[in-house]
Design an enzyme around this catalytic site. Structure first.
Site, short mmCIF file in Angstrom:
data_model
loop_
_atom_site.label_atom_id
_atom_site.label_comp_id
_atom_site.label_asym_id
_atom_site.label_seq_id
_atom_site.Cartn_x
_atom_site.Cartn_y
_atom_site.Cartn_z
N ASN A 1 -62.29 -47.36 -28.52
CA ASN A 1 -60.95 -46.78 -28.66
C ASN A 1 -60.72 -45.57 -27.75
O ASN A 1 -59.59 -45.31 -27.33
CB ASN A 1 -60.68 -46.41 -30.12
CG ASN A 1 -61.65 -45.39 -30.66
OD1 ASN A 1 -62.82 -45.34 -30.26
ND2 ASN A 1 -61.20 -44.56 -31.60
N GLU B 1 -68.58 -53.40 -25.52
CA GLU B 1 -68.46 -54.59 -24.68
C GLU B 1 -67.02 -54.95 -24.35
O GLU B 1 -66.77 -55.72 -23.42
CB GLU B 1 -69.15 -55.79 -25.33
CG GLU B 1 -68.85 -56.03 -26.77
CD GLU B 1 -69.91 -55.44 -27.69
OE1 GLU B 1 -70.22 -56.08 -28.71
OE2 GLU B 1 -70.42 -54.34 -27.41
N LYS C 1 -74.39 -46.71 -23.47
CA LYS C 1 -74.04 -48.11 -23.67
C LYS C 1 -72.58 -48.17 -24.10
O LYS C 1 -72.25 -47.89 -25.24
CB LYS C 1 -74.94 -48.74 -24.73
CG LYS C 1 -75.10 -50.26 -24.62
CD LYS C 1 -73.87 -51.08 -24.87
CE LYS C 1 -73.48 -51.16 -26.31
NZ LYS C 1 -72.30 -52.09 -26.52
N GLU D 1 -69.58 -32.84 -32.86
CA GLU D 1 -69.38 -32.92 -31.43
C GLU D 1 -68.25 -31.97 -31.05
O GLU D 1 -67.49 -31.51 -31.90
CB GLU D 1 -69.04 -34.35 -31.00
CG GLU D 1 -70.17 -35.33 -31.30
CD GLU D 1 -69.88 -36.73 -30.83
OE1 GLU D 1 -70.16 -37.03 -29.66
OE2 GLU D 1 -69.34 -37.51 -31.64
N CYS E 1 -60.37 -42.90 -35.23
CA CYS E 1 -61.13 -42.66 -36.45
C CYS E 1 -60.50 -41.54 -37.27
O CYS E 1 -60.57 -41.54 -38.50
CB CYS E 1 -62.58 -42.34 -36.13
SG CYS E 1 -62.78 -41.03 -34.92
N GLU F 1 -70.66 -40.38 -35.80
CA GLU F 1 -69.22 -40.15 -36.00
C GLU F 1 -68.64 -41.51 -36.38
O GLU F 1 -68.49 -42.39 -35.54
CB GLU F 1 -68.59 -39.59 -34.72
CG GLU F 1 -67.29 -38.85 -34.98
CD GLU F 1 -66.09 -39.76 -34.87
OE1 GLU F 1 -65.65 -40.24 -35.94
OE2 GLU F 1 -65.61 -39.99 -33.77
N THR G 1 -71.98 -50.38 -38.81
CA THR G 1 -72.82 -50.35 -37.62
C THR G 1 -73.61 -49.05 -37.55
O THR G 1 -74.78 -49.04 -37.15
CB THR G 1 -71.99 -50.53 -36.35
OG1 THR G 1 -71.20 -51.71 -36.46
CG2 THR G 1 -72.87 -50.63 -35.11
N GLY G 2 -72.99 -47.94 -37.94
CA GLY G 2 -73.70 -46.66 -37.96
C GLY G 2 -74.90 -46.67 -38.88
O GLY G 2 -75.96 -46.12 -38.56
N GLY H 1 -68.58 -45.14 -34.10
CA GLY H 1 -68.20 -46.51 -34.44
C GLY H 1 -68.02 -46.67 -35.94
O GLY H 1 -67.78 -45.70 -36.66
N GLU I 1 -60.62 -48.45 -44.30
CA GLU I 1 -60.15 -48.09 -42.96
C GLU I 1 -59.58 -49.34 -42.27
O GLU I 1 -60.30 -50.29 -42.01
CB GLU I 1 -61.28 -47.50 -42.13
CG GLU I 1 -60.80 -47.01 -40.77
CD GLU I 1 -61.92 -46.37 -39.96
OE1 GLU I 1 -61.66 -45.39 -39.27
OE2 GLU I 1 -63.05 -46.89 -40.03
#
Length: 495
Positions: free
Chosen positions: A165, A191, A188, A474, A297, A263, A245-246, A241, A397
Site C-alpha cells: 500500500n 509481489e 523484500k 518507526e 493500516c 506494524e 502474516t506478522g 502487513g 479490518e
C-alpha cells in the site's frame, strides 16, 4: 520527462521504460531469472511488466552481501553517512516524476498521492541524515571510583518486508534509519508492487551508498520472505502487513531471537463529540477513509459520533462520498484503484456480508470500474451507518474505502467504543473542549492520537501500535532504536 509526459506515454503504450527486471544485489541489477511473475496495473487490471521470482539462493546472496557491507559501513564516519543520506534525498527529488508514475502503475493510487509519497521518502532520508552524527550515548555517574558510559552500536544486517500500500515511503522509513545507524539492508517488496524498491536501490548506490549495503530481492513472501525471516544473519526484521502474516513472521524469527518491529493492522477511530463542527468532522472522516482508497493500516475506518451531530455529519459526508470520481491514478481522479483483484474480492466479501446482516449502507457498497475505460479494480466509496459494537464491519479490518459508523451518548461510552477492538494503532478526537480532548487521548489504547485533524503529525513523530496492531516504533527519533544496540562500558579509576 515530466510526470505528465511519462504518464501520457504510459496511457498510450501500456509500458514504462527501463524498468529493472532482476534483483538488486551487491550494488548491481542481476540478470533476470527464468522464473518470472507478471505485475499488474490495478487501474487497468492488466499486466504491464514482469519481474524476477526470487529463490532461496538469491536471498542468500543478498544477505551475504549485506553482511560484508555492514562490517565496512559501521567504520564510515557519522558525518560521511550524513552526507550520503542527504545525497539520497536529493536524488529522490530529482527522480520524483519517474518514481511517482511507477508507484501509480504498480500500486493503483492517484498520482497526487504517489507524488506525496516520494516527497515524504526524500524527507525521511533527510531527517535520518541529520540523526546519523547525533547517535550519542550517555555518561553515567557511578561515583569517583568508576567512569561509566554507554555507546549505541549498529545491530548489523537488517531485513525489511515492504507492504504494497505504501511501497516507497515504507521502504524509506525502514532503510533510512538503518543506514543512519550504521546497518546494512536486505529488502523484500510485496509481489504486487516490486518496482519502486528496485529503482530506489539503484538511486541509493548512485548517491554514494556502498555496494552491498542495500539489496532488494523480489518474489513471493512464502518463498524468499520466509527465507529472510528464518536466517540467523538477519539481526533486526522490520515487517509491515497483516496480523496473520506478522504472527507467522514472528514465529519464523523466534528460534534465532531476532529483533522485530511489527506494524500490523488497524481499525482506527475518529471520535466526534457534540461540540465538534460537523463540516470539520465530515472532512476529517472523508480523508481518513478515502485516502489511498482506504488501503492504509492507520485509516480512520470507524467514525464514532455523538448522536447530536450524527445526522448533520452523515448528510455532508454522504454527499461528498457520492461525488468521488474513481478512475486510473494517472488521470487525476479523486480516488484510485484497489491494489489487486484478490484484495478487491476481500473488500467485496466484507461488504456483502454486512448487507446480508441488514446493515444500513448510506452510500456505495459495490465493485465498480473506471467509467472511461470499463477496466480496473475499483470499489465504490462506502459508508455503513449505525453499527453495533460487535458487528464484523466494526471489528475486522476491511482495508478499503469502507467507513463504519457508530453512535454514542456519553464520553465513557465513546472511549469504550473506541477501545473496543483488538487493534490499537491511531485515534483522533474532535472536540472544542481541551480538557475532554486530553482525557480521551489519555484513555486511548493506541500508539498515536491527534486532535481535530485526523492526519495531524508527521515523520518526526514515532508511529506504531498496541495490541494486535503490533509493537515497536518507526519514524521519529524512536525509529532509530530498532537499528541500534546499547553497550555499557565501565572503567575502574583505582590506581
Amino acid at each position: 520527462m515530466t510526470a505528465h509526459d511519462i504518464a501520457q506515454d504510459y496511457l498510450k503504450t501500456g509500458r514504462l521504460a527501463a524498468l529493472p527486471d532482476g534483483h538488486f544485489i551487491d550494488g548491481k541489477t542481476t540478470q533476470p531469472s527464468n522464473r518470472k511473475m507478471e505485475s499488474f496495473d490495478p487501474g487497468r487490471a492488466e499486466a504491464f511488466a514482469e519481474f524476477s521470482l526470487g529463490e532461496e539462493t538469491d536471498m542468500d546472496l543478498a544477505i551475504a552481501s549485506a553482511e560484508t557491507a555492514a562490517r565496512h559501513w559501521r567504520q564510515v564516519t557519522p558525518g560521511e553517512r550524513c552526507r550520503i543520506l542527504n545525497n539520497v534525498a536529493r536524488l529522490f527529488r530529482e527522480n520524483a516524476d519517474r518514481l511517482s508514475v511507477i508507484e501509480v502503475v504498480d500500486s493503483g493510487k492517484t498520482l497526487a498521492e504517489a507524488q506525496g509519497d516520494i516527497q515524504s521518502s526524500a524527507r525521511l532520508f533527510e531527517y535520518y541524515a541529520g540523526a546519523a552524527d547525533k547517535l550519542d550515548g550517555r555518561s553515567v555517574n557511578l561515583g569517583p571510583a568508576y567512569t561509566a558510559f554507554t555507546v549505541r552500536e549498529p545491530v548489523g544486517v537488517t531485513g525489511h518486508i515492504i507492504p504494497w500500500n505504501y511501497p516507497t515511503s515504507t521502504f524509506a522509513r525502514g532503510v533510512a534509519p538503518a543506514l543512519a545507524a550504521g546497518c546494512s539492508v536486505v529488502a523484500k517488496p510485496a509481489e504486487t508492487t516490486p518496482f519502486t524498491a528496485l529503482v530506489m536501490a539503484e538511486l541509493l548506490c548512485e548517491a554514494g551508498v556502498p555496494a552491498g549495503l542495500v539489496n532488494v530481492v523480489t518474489g513471493l513472501g512464502a518463498d524468499i520472505g520466509a527465507r529472510m525471516a528464518r536466517d540467523p544473519r538477519i539481526k533486526q526484521l522490520t515487517f509491515t502487513g497483516s496480523v496473520s502474516t506478522g504472527i507467522n513472521v514472528a514465529q519464523m524469527a523466534a528460534p534465532n531471537v531476532t529483533r522485530l518491529t511489527l506494524e500490523l493492522g488497524g481499525k482506527s477511530p475518529l471520535i466526534a463529540f457534540s461540540d465538534a463542527d460537523p463540516e470539520k468532522v465530515a472532512d476529517g472522516a472523508y480523508w481518513a477513509i478515502f485516502s489511498n482508497s482506504g488501503q492504509i493500516c492507520s485509516a480512520g475506518s470507524r467514525l464514532i459520533m455523538h448522536k447530536a451531530i450524527r445526522d448533520d455529519v452523515l448528510a455532508i459526508l454522504g454527499e461528498r462520498a457520492k461525488s468521488i470520481r474513481t478512475a486510473h491514478g494517472l488521470t487525476a481522479p479523486d480516488m484510485g484503484a484497489i491494489n489487486s483483484e484478490l484484495h478487491l474480492s476481500r473488500i467485496k466479501a466484507h461488504v456483502e456480508a454486512a448487507k446480508g446482516r441488514g446493515a444500513h449502507l448510506l452510500t456505495g457498497g459495490d465493485v465498480t470500474v473506471d467509467a472511461d475505460t470499463g477496466k480496473g479494480w475499483f470499489f465504490q466509496p462506502t459508508v455503513i451507518a449505525d453499527l453495533e459494537p460487535d458487528d464484523p464491519a466494526v471489528q475486522e479490518e476491511i482495508f478499503g474505502p469502507v467507513l463504519s459508523v457508530q453512535n454514542f451518548d456519553t464520553e465513557d461510552e465513546a472511549i469504550q467504543l473506541a477501545n473496543g477492538t483488538e487493534f490499537g494503532l491511531i485515534a483522533s478526537v474532535y472536540t472544542q473542549d481541551v480538557s475532554r480532548a486530553m482525557r480521551v487521548a489519555s484513555a486511548m489504547d493506541c500508539g498515536q492520537v491527534s486532535i481535530n485533524d485526523y492526519w495531524a503529525g508527521g515523520l518526526e513523530l514515532p508511529f506504531g501500535g498496541n495490541k494486535k496492531s503490533g509493537y515497536g516504533r518507526e519514524k521519529g527519533w524512536e525509529g532509530l532504536d530498532a537499528y541500534t544496540k546499547v553497550k555499557s562500558i565501565t572503567i575502574s579509576n583505582a590506581s
